[in-house]
Design a protein around this motif. Structure first.
Motif, PDB file in Angstrom:
ATOM      1  N   ALA A  99       0.813  -1.290  -0.019  1.00 66.37           N
ATOM      2  CA  ALA A  99       0.072   0.082   0.160  1.00 66.37           C
ATOM      3  C   ALA A  99       0.657   1.276   0.039  1.00 66.37           C
ATOM      4  N   ASN A 154       3.844   1.538  -1.096  1.00 67.81           N
ATOM      5  CA  ASN A 154       4.483   1.747  -2.497  1.00 67.81           C
ATOM      6  C   ASN A 154       3.537   2.189  -3.441  1.00 67.81           C
ATOM      7  N   ALA A 155       2.314   1.465  -3.367  1.00 68.77           N
ATOM      8  CA  ALA A 155       1.330   2.215  -4.304  1.00 68.77           C
ATOM      9  C   ALA A 155       0.855   3.603  -3.950  1.00 68.77           C
ATOM     10  N   ARG A 161       3.148   5.831  -3.186  1.00 69.07           N
ATOM     11  CA  ARG A 161       4.036   6.595  -3.819  1.00 69.07           C
ATOM     12  C   ARG A 161       3.836   6.847  -5.402  1.00 69.07           C
ATOM     13  N   GLN A 162       2.966   5.776  -5.918  1.00 65.25           N
ATOM     14  CA  GLN A 162       3.005   5.950  -7.353  1.00 65.25           C
ATOM     15  C   GLN A 162       1.701   6.704  -7.644  1.00 65.25           C
ATOM     16  N   SER A 163       0.611   6.504  -6.801  1.00 63.64           N
ATOM     17  CA  SER A 163      -0.496   7.269  -6.888  1.00 63.64           C
ATOM     18  C   SER A 163      -1.388   7.181  -5.736  1.00 63.64           C
ATOM     19  N   THR A 189      -4.053   9.070  -5.040  1.00 66.09           N
ATOM     20  CA  THR A 189      -5.409   9.027  -5.441  1.00 66.09           C
ATOM     21  C   THR A 189      -6.023   7.504  -5.387  1.00 66.09           C
ATOM     22  N   ARG A 190      -5.200   6.702  -6.113  1.00 68.97           N
ATOM     23  CA  ARG A 190      -5.321   5.323  -6.226  1.00 68.97           C
ATOM     24  C   ARG A 190      -5.770   4.467  -4.698  1.00 68.97           C
ATOM     25  N   VAL A 191      -4.865   4.783  -3.984  1.00 67.97           N
ATOM     26  CA  VAL A 191      -4.793   4.322  -2.710  1.00 67.97           C
ATOM     27  C   VAL A 191      -6.111   4.898  -1.636  1.00 67.97           C
ATOM     28  N   GLU A 192      -6.402   6.200  -1.821  1.00 66.56           N
ATOM     29  CA  GLU A 192      -7.673   6.667  -1.319  1.00 66.56           C
ATOM     30  C   GLU A 192      -8.831   5.936  -1.831  1.00 66.56           C
ATOM     31  N   ALA A 193      -8.690   5.723  -3.115  1.00 68.46           N
ATOM     32  CA  ALA A 193      -9.969   5.076  -3.874  1.00 68.46           C
ATOM     33  C   ALA A 193     -10.328   3.749  -3.261  1.00 68.46           C
ATOM     34  N   VAL A 194      -9.208   3.104  -2.812  1.00 69.67           N
ATOM     35  CA  VAL A 194      -9.573   1.798  -2.162  1.00 69.67           C
ATOM     36  C   VAL A 194      -9.829   2.021  -0.555  1.00 69.67           C
ATOM     37  N   GLY A 195      -9.777   3.116  -0.285  1.00 71.19           N
ATOM     38  CA  GLY A 195     -10.245   3.366   1.170  1.00 71.19           C
ATOM     39  C   GLY A 195      -9.281   3.356   2.191  1.00 71.19           C
ATOM     40  N   LEU A 196      -7.838   3.509   1.671  1.00 66.92           N
ATOM     41  CA  LEU A 196      -6.873   3.581   2.690  1.00 66.92           C
ATOM     42  C   LEU A 196      -6.323   5.316   2.623  1.00 66.92           C
ATOM     43  N   ASP A 197      -5.896   5.347   3.760  1.00 64.07           N
ATOM     44  CA  ASP A 197      -5.308   6.803   4.098  1.00 64.07           C
ATOM     45  C   ASP A 197      -3.558   7.035   3.682  1.00 64.07           C
TER      46      ASP A 197
END
Lengths: 249, 328
Positions: B201, B203-204, B206-208, B210-218
């Motif tokens: 999470a 590492n993701a 770092r890359q995006s 927005t993507r991490v927020e969209a799966v519900g993580l902060d």
């Protein structure tokens, strides 16, 4: 009629003199695809961002599953069950297809506070991720790096990641963009089946797809909803024809 | 030339043991000290690599944690050797010359400071994050200079190396062994964390983000935990470094050290498990061999860095394995 899953009430957002969202009240009912169409710059993306929590509205509120979510941030709304796909792919480009789907499974499942066991070797996460990849037809690409995928495959992966969350509603921002005729036809068929799982709020420029899929269509022009109705209503509406569709429809 | 990364990693660790092993046989204690120095700098950079390589946060203030670890050791040992109590205002504690105790204190203090600084800084990004972390490190640097009780600008000498149960820490090879085992354990931890749900999470994010927020993580919380973990590891390295030199000074807080840690990682390979270790070995090697020839050896280090930045984004590991490093 059943209660809407998602609804905005008098949503407004101004950027200086520009009113990007002007008193917008729309809703999404169980089992339907509700498409939002409108010319470029009509405020579709701004509206989506407010619904998903990326942008705070100046006025109005957003109800989701009977609860006011206006004060929640994007990640909290995702946890509440709002699944999202983006206009421009938002994926971890250096990671594999499976890792991206596993990320969704982490968000949906036990969360990120596990520090020892490898995520891609945790059966529960991998099963959930693989099931979603199988549904969009990306099983064969599972170990490929996202950067090496075609544009269409990235769009499919966006949908797969949203699927891992088992959301209560999907918000899709131009999923057909750049897909080509074959690709959009396949995705149209897929979204058609998806609505029974959760309703879809669909922003799309591909009018063939919109008219084929949408139970209801709302037309957004200069931040204002000028019409909402069935595909036939919208196709024959004089207001919509003047403002947007022109001779195309 | 394409090599399997696991083999490269094993070779690097083997090399790091072989050099002091050889030095022991031909009785060259100074070479053992050099290898110890490389292992400790590698440990500090492994800590930084967690936020920089996986998290994508260019912390230009990691010397802060290195210095905190150093002063934790210095202050505890100082009170132990002067038989004076350390007065914290609400409680008085004894000093200590036990390495495990010192390590725990060094990591605890570093983690605590990292948590506070992380909360204050992690909403910024890019150049603002770089500058704000630098500013915090400089604050501690000037504080250390003015802290007369613990030597101020002159630093603090510790006469006896701290003890580890069952070992003679004054024997260079035994102290090297301690540092090497700690490094290996932290590398194991790093490898596991990197592959874990948390690491994936982070590492993701770092890359995006927005993507991490969209799966519900902060993403901010993920980065905060990474920053705390990172600070604790670099703090531990600082305590070992102070023990190696039996000396602590404000220079452990200096921004040049923060910069060197970043350089180590870039030379070795950003976001790669062994990147910091390879980088530290090359750095210490150059410092010793070129430093013996000229005072201006940093010019050659700069040339190497330039070549790697221009031609090999994956650092030395990237060159050997044919894979690019993480984009920050």
């Amino acid at each position: 009629m059943s209660d809407p899953v998602l609804a905005t009430h008098q949503l407004s957002k101004r950027f200086g003199a520009l009113c990007a969202t002007d008193d917008v009240s729309i809703d999404l009912r169980p089992g339907e695809i509700h498409a939002i169409i409108g010319p470029n710059g009509a405020g579709k993306s701004t509206l989506i961002k407010q619904i998903c929590g990326g942008l705070r509205p100046d006025a109005g509120k957003i109800m989701f599953l009977g609860r006011d979510v206006s004060g929640l941030d994007a990640s909290a709304r995702a946890r509440a069950g709002l699944g999202r796909s983006f206009q421009v792919s938002e994926l971890a480009m250096e990671d594999t297809v499976l890792e991206n789907a596993v990320l969704g499974a982490i968000g949906a499942g036990a969360g990120p506070w596990r520090f020892w066991r490898a995520a891609t070797r945790t059966a529960a996460l991998v099963e959930r991720a693989e099931a979603a990849l199988a549904r969009v037809g990306l099983t064969a690409q599972r170990d490929q790096v996202v950067a090496s995928l075609s544009h269409g495959q990235r769009r499919q992966l966006e949908v797969a990641v949203a699927l891992t969350l088992s959301p209560k509603a999907f918000i899709m921002d131009e999923p057909m963009a750049g897909l080509g005729a074959e690709g959009s036809k396949a995705l149209t068929g897929f979204l058609d089946g998806l609505r029974s799982q959760a309703p879809i709020l669909l922003v799309e420029h591909d009018m063939d797809a919109v008219f084929a899929l949408a139970d209801r269509i709302s037309v957004l022009v200069y931040g204002k909803i000028i019409a909402t109705g069935s595909a036939d209503d919208i196709r024959t509406s004089a207001v919509v024809r003047d403002a947007y569709l022109g001779d195309a429809a | 030339m394409r090599m399997n990364e696991t083999w490269v990693n094993a070779l690097v660790l083997l090399g790091l043991v072989a050099v002091p092993g050889w030095a022991l046989m031909v009785d060259e204690p100074f070479t053992i000290t050099l290898a110890t120095r490389a292992a400790i700098l590698a440990l500090a950079a492994v800590g930084l690599n967690i936020v920089l390589g996986i998290g994508g946060l260019v912390s230009f203030g990691h010397a802060l944690f290195f210095g905190l670890g150093g002063y934790a050791m210095g202050i505890l040992a100082f009170h132990a050797q002067t038989y004076s109590a350390l007065d914290l205002g609400f409680i008085q504690i004894e000093g200590s010359t036990s390495m495990p105790v010192i390590w725990l204190v060094a990591m605890g203090v570093s983690a605590l400071v990292a948590a506070v600084i992380g909360i204050l800084t992690l909403r910024t990004s890019g150049v603002y994050f770089i500058m704000i972390t630098l500013a915090f490190a400089q604050m501690f640097y000037y504080f250390a200079i003015s802290w007369a009780q613990y030597g101020g600008e002159d630093g603090l000498s510790i006469y006896v190396r701290n003890g580890f149960p069952g070992l003679n820490t004054l024997a260079p090879i035994q102290f090297f062994g301690i540092c090497f085992v700690v490094l290996c354990l932290v590398l194991l931890l790093n490898a596991r964390v990197q592959a874990s749900p948390f690491g994936l999470a982070l590492n993701a994010a770092r890359q995006s983000a927005t993507r991490v927020e969209a799966v519900g993580l902060d993403p901010i919380k993920l980065r905060l935990v990474a920053f705390v973990l990172s600070g604790a590891i670099t703090g531990l390295a600082g305590a070992l470094f102070a023990d190696l030199n039996r000396f602590v000074s404000p220079s452990m807080f200096s921004w040049t050290l923060s910069g060197e840690l970043i350089v180590l990682i870039i030379i070795g390979g950003v976001g790669r498990l062994m990147g910091p270790v390879i980088g530290a070995c090359i750095f210490v090697g150059l410092e010793h061999f070129l430093g013996g020839l000229t005072d201006f050896w940093h010019i050659y280090l700069g040339a190497i860095l330039l070549c790697i930045v221009l031609f090999g984004r994956g650092g030395v590991i990237g060159l050997l394995t044919g894979k690019e490093g993480a984009h920050v």
